[in-house]
Design a protein around this motif. Sequence first.
Motif, PDB file in Angstrom:
ATOM      1  N   LEU A   1      -9.441  -0.066  -5.954  1.00  0.00           N
ATOM      2  CA  LEU A   1      -8.535  -1.188  -6.193  1.00  0.00           C
ATOM      3  C   LEU A   1      -8.110  -1.231  -7.657  1.00  0.00           C
ATOM      4  CD1 LEU A   1     -10.263  -4.029  -4.141  1.00  0.00           C
ATOM      5  CD2 LEU A   1      -8.288  -2.645  -3.481  1.00  0.00           C
TER       6      LEU A   1
ATOM      7  N   VAL B   1      -1.260  -0.640  -4.165  1.00  0.00           N
ATOM      8  CA  VAL B   1      -2.592  -0.091  -3.910  1.00  0.00           C
ATOM      9  C   VAL B   1      -2.381   1.310  -3.367  1.00  0.00           C
ATOM     10  CG1 VAL B   1      -4.668  -0.255  -2.481  1.00  0.00           C
ATOM     11  CG2 VAL B   1      -3.650  -2.327  -3.447  1.00  0.00           C
TER      12      VAL B   1
ATOM     13  N   VAL C   1       0.849  -1.191   0.000  1.00  0.00           N
ATOM     14  CA  VAL C   1       0.000   0.000   0.000  1.00  0.00           C
ATOM     15  C   VAL C   1       0.886   1.243   0.000  1.00  0.00           C
ATOM     16  CG1 VAL C   1      -1.749   1.322   1.255  1.00  0.00           C
ATOM     17  CG2 VAL C   1      -1.840  -1.183   1.230  1.00  0.00           C
TER      18      VAL C   1
END
Length: 221
Positions: free
Chosen positions: A168, A148, A111
């Motif tokens: 996403l 992400v 992330v």
Amino acid sequence: MAGAIPDLHAQERAGTGKGAARAARRAGMVPGIVFGGDVDPLAIQIPFNELFTRLKKGRFKSTLFNLKVDGQEDVRVICRDVQRDVVKDLPTHLDLMRLRRTTKINLFIPVEFINEEEAPGIKKGGVVTVVRNEVELVVTAGDIPEKVVVDLAGLNVGDTVTISDVELPSGAKTTIDRDFVICNIQAPSALKAEDDDEDETVETEVIADGEAPAEEEAAES
């Protein structure tokens, strides 16, 4: 597309069966097999120290690798099993599965947090508390996302970002059905300390202005 699929180096193993596997282990190697992809299985061996180091890092069975074997074309694989010694808990054999570009697999995707400078809560001294720095997604082997992205712009102190707030990558979906937390913005420590002091002051005033404690009433009577 992820540009950092790690290489996994292996050697083609001569012979199969228990005898050949034992010989590989005596040579400091871990025997394994590569299967799938509509081609014959390939017997391999990997240096014990290299495999053990990767296993210690974690996520080995959910990481996509680019398998490199001398004399063979590179192929993408994912580990399906690592057999271990029942006493020493050390790896003794591994199974790798070849992947087609259309194969669906579960992978942990990192992330990335952006636009912290555009978050009012951070400008006020708030702190980003990261709950998950990677997310497990179902992705296609031929289209694996690199990351992400979580946009922090506009977030204030006390705001929380859950997976439903995140866009996403195309074709990917989470492996968890519930709406789990990715991060939140917490108040700065100084502000928390001031709030605690105010709470203590209010509690002291209530005791002072209220009725006398039960012990004092009993003494007066």
